[in-house]
Design an enzyme around this catalytic site. Structure first.
Site, PDB file in Angstrom:
ATOM      1  N   GLU A   1      13.303  29.567 -39.717  1.00  0.00           N
ATOM      2  CA  GLU A   1      14.133  28.384 -39.498  1.00  0.00           C
ATOM      3  C   GLU A   1      13.302  27.164 -39.112  1.00  0.00           C
ATOM      4  OE1 GLU A   1      18.386  30.381 -38.358  1.00  0.00           O
ATOM      5  OE2 GLU A   1      16.949  30.101 -36.730  1.00  0.00           O
TER       6      GLU A   1
ATOM      7  N   GLU B   1      18.474  38.268 -41.963  1.00  0.00           N
ATOM      8  CA  GLU B   1      19.434  38.326 -40.862  1.00  0.00           C
ATOM      9  C   GLU B   1      20.829  38.453 -41.458  1.00  0.00           C
ATOM     10  OE1 GLU B   1      19.186  35.105 -38.038  1.00  0.00           O
ATOM     11  OE2 GLU B   1      16.988  35.085 -38.101  1.00  0.00           O
TER      12      GLU B   1
END
Length: 1004
Positions: A432, A526
């Site tokens: 991220e 994820e």
């Protein structure tokens, strides 16, 4: 008008901010080159410096550096354990604040974004410790090694500055004087630095020296570094070994008859390493006289991408993984080897086969254990810059050349440290951090250094630089599209809110990259946010993973709840989360999103995941009397498992035995025959269930003999529907009106409003319709909770409109609605009896505009005396289950105390429901209650109201009342995973519609 220069005021400048050493882009100075952690295991001696150090905490970074002088008097300082995080040290009363407080943010930086500067208020820890260099070390060099320090630190020995380092979760080495005798080590650690902009990793900010510190002796021919290359050719069954080493030496592997020089290759028959069969060979690296010997743990395996699949040793692998932060509730990120091993044993025992190191390299001992126990590892760089998203990614390091050296430095140190771990099958650049050229720089360096592993970075959706397509938290539908090779071109792919009804593939940004992505494997780095009650939808994801070869599984977010123990004035402790330490900004309990609770007890989510990903599929055909056993392992046969069967009727096991199953190779199936059981007629009318289990035939590293790996259930062929209550019986008990009461069989009602007040000798009160449940974390963060509250489902008013007796039944008609709304649920309760039990039929008709409204549950709740303490039931259990989290529930008879039926989520929420209940008995010291379904219901029993649960923010907020609150539900909505990811699938949504359901209540 301009002011003439002659009358300009003079300026006396009192202060100009000059960036400190901790506010620059330079990642390190004065350090040794990075090297393999396994190089530390050589025969040369080492001295641990872990222990109590002198410590002083200052509120700012500009404290004089005079403390580093050997003669400095630090006798007034405190002592602090190393390794540890200073904010986690508590006072004698168990309260935090002695050295500041922990703080939790998920995305936001806890300081203004002003690269590379940080605030003046910058907690700074100064450490001092004395050490002795032994006389025997005088012939070589001495190295000081730090395994992890957050976030910037500078080192002195005997007052001489050695250098500085950043990269909190990576090792740093300095050469120190080899002069025998006593020396003084001084270390300064700043909590905030320029490096903090690279470490925004959804966790507690925990400054300090939190990993091991050691002194290492290096003889003249010490092993500076080594690189073990051990590949496997699945077509020949042979492995090729080459060990690079500086300086040169020899490598021996006695079991394989290997004796070669470093740099030389040899190919021999070997047994390969995999996560299922973690075969390691013992070797020895020897650099000769004045050198050292180094034991090697060698595993042969090859990782390639072929046919849009990640293949290990020639086979597609399916990742049944979990994301893992390093966390211990008492020690923060200072996790002991024993705790690491316990975690891995739990993972293996729950069928997890892969770990993503989120979002930094773990303590190297964890990777040693992964090699030994067998786990596929995605090793990830110490890098996340998520907070820049709130500044529209301005100044984001990913695409800023000022940060190139720092990001490359972190990548190089990870790869060099961990390159010899056979369990590491994928390098991940970080998490991220947006996209930019620095991603390419990191990927290019890895390919030059180690081309044997593919490269991952989730935000590179185009696959401009990396090898694996990995878009987190996509919906089931999107993942299936990818499995079919029908995913949208970018940028449409990133629009996760797109529905299949409006889906129109757009134009690719780069046709060549689009084609590359479609040729690449996919996994969810994820998915399934394990926050509180959930995650839901796991089995539907797994079905997609198993159906399409391109979709290679995923990694549930995450392993553990990061709750920190906090003590109330009365001595009670609870687990704290964001906001419990006075943080200026925080993200509440988003840090508690794990499959295990902070104390490492498995949550219902972990038990569900274990069942969904079990490596043996078991299905039965009761009519044919056979069981099909499917081996879902990628490599291992079923020779290590033992199979057993049992037959239960009405939850009571009648007979059991072993099941003969032939050895089944990976990916294959076999059929076994069940025994023929003849039951007496008295038993054959009940509900029969076959259960077949697969358990470990012998003890392993992670579990003992008999540990259950997989199981399956199916109905017995003699099953006939059980006649419950009075469903098909003639009504023989007539209602009797006496004064202000109405009696029907064992039931007593108030004549004024038709409320049930007693069942035999059992006091009952406030039976009413219930459509509200306390939102789960997944419903509070991104789910339907806000809409439910806006609809008023949490504040319904009940009005009795009419009651009458007709056809030996008592009818009570009510209107259930919320203030400020005109929509309502017209509910009619019909009571009847056969003389022994009391049958309740509930008819619900929505009135008004409900078309855009879902509800979380539909059922009734009633209040019972607090003397009731235990529930025995026949249905799913023993743990909780909801419509999209019910795979782990075994149908059978279960018995629990009401207190033990509560799931202790860190943030209190809906929990504890038991589904598919045929009957339940609630007992205690006095009269009890039996409930029978028609055919089944969902059961919840608590000692507090739904409103109490709704107001609670910590477990200690819940106090038992003098009642038991029993919910008997027709249906619940699924829980989904909307805190990150999709909400419940459409089939698990609960929409208001005309509905009837029945239960039978009997006194005990």
């Amino acid at each position: 008008m301009a002011i003439p220069p002659t009358i300009l005021p003079s300026i006396t400048r009192l202060h100009t901010h000059h960036p400190g050493a901790h506010e620059t882009f330079v990642p390190q100075s004065g350090v040794a080159a990075p090297r393999a952690y396994s190089s530390l295991r050589g025969s040369a001696p080492a001295l641990s410096l872990n222990g109590d150090w002198a410590f002083r905490l200052s509120p700012r970074a500009d404290v004089p550096e005079d403390f580093a002088a050997p003669e400095y008097d630090a006798s007034s300082w405190d002592t602090l354990a190393v390794p540890s995080s200073w904010v986690l040290h508590r006072d004698a009363e168990g309260q935090y604040g002695k050295y500041g407080y922990p703080a939790y943010q998920n995305i936001k930086f806890p300081f203004p974004i002003d690269v590379p500067l940080v605030p003046d208020a910058n907690p700074t820890g100064d450490y001092r410790v004395a050490f002795d260099v032994p006389e025997s070390w005088s012939g070589g060099k001495v190295v000081l090694r730090f395994e992890g320090v957050e976030s910037w630190f500078k080192v002195w020995v005997d007052g001489v500055a050695l250098g500085h380092s950043t990269g909190s979760r990576l090792p740093t080495e300095f050469e120190v004087p080899a002069t025998p005798g006593k020396h003084i080590l001084a270390v300064r650690v700043h909590q905030w630095s320029a490096a903090s902009y690279l470490e925004d990793q959804d966790q507690w900010w925990l400054p300090g020296i939190f990993r091991d510190v050691a002194l290492l002796y290096r003889p003249a021919r010490a092993i500076t570094d080594h690189f073990v290359h051990a590949s496997y050719d699945h077509t020949t069954g042979k492995g090729t070994l080459k060990v690079e080493c500086s300086p040169e030496g020899r490598v021996t592997v006695p079991e394989l008859g290997i004796d070669i020089a470093t740099g030389e290759s040899i190919t021999v028959p070997v047994a390969p390493w995999s996560a299922e069969t973690p075969r390691l060979y013992d070797g020895l690296l020897d650099t000769g006289a004045n050198g050292e010997t180094l034991p090697l743990k060698i595993g042969f395996r090859t990782v390639v991408i072929h046919d849009a699949q990640i293949k290990v040793n020639g086979k597609r692998v399916l990742f049944k993984g979990v994301n893992r932060h390093e966390f211990d509730p008492a020690r923060g990120r200072s996790v002991s080897r024993e705790t690491m091993e316990h975690d891995i044993q739990l993972m293996k025992a729950h069928n997890i086969n892969a770990v993503r190191c989120s979002h930094y390299p773990p303590h190297p001992a964890f990777l040693d254990l992964c090699d030994e126990y067998g786990l596929w590892v995605v090793d990830e760089g110490d890098f996340e810059t998520h907070g820049f998203e709130l500044a529209q990614w301005r100044d984001n390091p990913t695409d800023d050349p000022r940060w190139t050296d720092a990001l490359l430095n972190r990548t190089q140190r990870m790869v060099e440290r961990d390159k010899n771990h056979v369990s590491v099958v994928i390098w991940s650049l970080g998490n991220e951090g947006g996209m930019g050229k620095n991603i390419g720089a990191m990927a290019d360096w890895i390919r030059r250094r180690d081309s044997s592993r593919p490269i991952h970075y989730e935000r590179d959706l185009e696959l401009r630089y990396v090898d694996i397509f990995s878009h987190m938290y996509l919906s089931h539908w999107h993942v299936e599209q990818i499995g079919q090779g029908k995913e949208a071109a970018l940028p449409d792919l990133a629009q996760e809110s797109v529905s299949k009804d409006t889906y129109e593939p757009g134009k690719a940004l780069d046709p060549a990259l689009d084609a590359k992505r479609r040729r690449s494997p996919y996994f969810l780095c994820e998915y399934a946010h394990a926050m509180g009650n959930g995650p839901g939808g796991l089995s539907e994801y797994q079905a997609i993973f198993e159906k399409y070869t391109r979709t290679q599984g995923g990694f549930v977010w995450e392993w553990i709840d990061h709750g920190l123990p906090k003590r109330l004035p009365d001595g009670r402790e609870y687990f704290a989360y964001g906001g419990d330490f006075g943080e200026e900004i925080h993200d509440s309990n988003f840090v508690c999103d794990g499959l295990v609770f902070p104390d490492r007890r498995p949550s219902p989510g972990l038990l569900e995941y274990k069942k969904v990903i079990e490596p043996v599929g078991i299905s039965g055909d009761a009519k044919a009397g056979t069981v099909t056993i499917r081996n879902k392992y990628d490599f291992a046969s079923l020779s290590g498992l033992a199979f057993a069967w049992s037959l239960a009727v009405g939850g009571q096991v009648i007979e059991s035995g072993t099941l003969e199953v032939p050895d089944v190779a990976a990916g294959e199936s076999a059929t076994a025959r069940l025994p023929e059981i003849i039951l007496p007629p008295s038993l054959a009318i009940g509900e029969g269930v076959w259960t077949v289990t697969a358990s470990l035939a012998k003890a392993t590293l992670y579990a003992g003999r008999g540990h259950e790996v997989a199981w399956g259930q199916f109905p017995a062929r003699f099953t006939a529907p059980t006649r419950l209550g009075i469903d098909h019986s003639p009504v023989i008990a007539q209602p009797k009106v006496t004064g202000d009461t109405v009696a029907i069989g064992p039931g007593t009602f108030r004549a004024s409003d038709g409320a049930l007040v007693a069942l035999g000798g059992l006091e009952v009160s406030d039976l009413r319709l219930e459509v509200w449940r306390v939102p789960t974390d997944n419903e509070r963060f991104g789910g339907d909770a806000a809409r439910w509250r806006a609809t008023g489902l949490d504040r319904l008013h009940h009005r009795t409109d009419s009651m009458w007796i007709q056809d030996a039944c008592l009818f009570v008609s009510t209107r259930v609605s919320a203030a400020a709304h005109d929509r309502a649920l017209h509910t009619t309760y019909r009571w009847s009896s056969d003389g022994e039990g009391l049958r309740l039929n509930v008819a619900v008709i929505p009135k008004g505009d409900w078309k855009d409204v879902t509800i979380p549950r539909l059922g009734v709740v009633l209040e019972l005396p607090s003397s009731l303490s235990h529930v025995r039931w026949f249905g799913a259990g023993p743990g909780e289950s909801y419509p999209d989290t019910k795979r782990a529930g075994k149908i059978g008879a279960h018995d629990l105390a009401i207190d033990d039926m509560q799931t202790p989520y860190v943030y209190p929420q809906e929990n504890g429901a038991r589904g598919d209940v045929r009957w339940a008995e609630v007992r205690g010291s006095g009269a009890g209650l039996r409930v029978e379904g028609a055919p089944s219901f969902t059961l919840t029993a608590r000692r507090w109201t739904t409103a109490d649960l709704d107001k609670a923010m910590h477990a200690t907020d819940l106090e038992a009342r003098d009642k038991v609150y029993l919910n008997l539900d027709k249906a619940h909505a699924g829980v989904g995973t909307a805190s990150c990811g999709p909400g419940p699938l459409p089939q698990y949504l609960l929409r208001p519609s005309p509905t009837e359901f029945s239960v039978v209540l009997k006194p005990l």
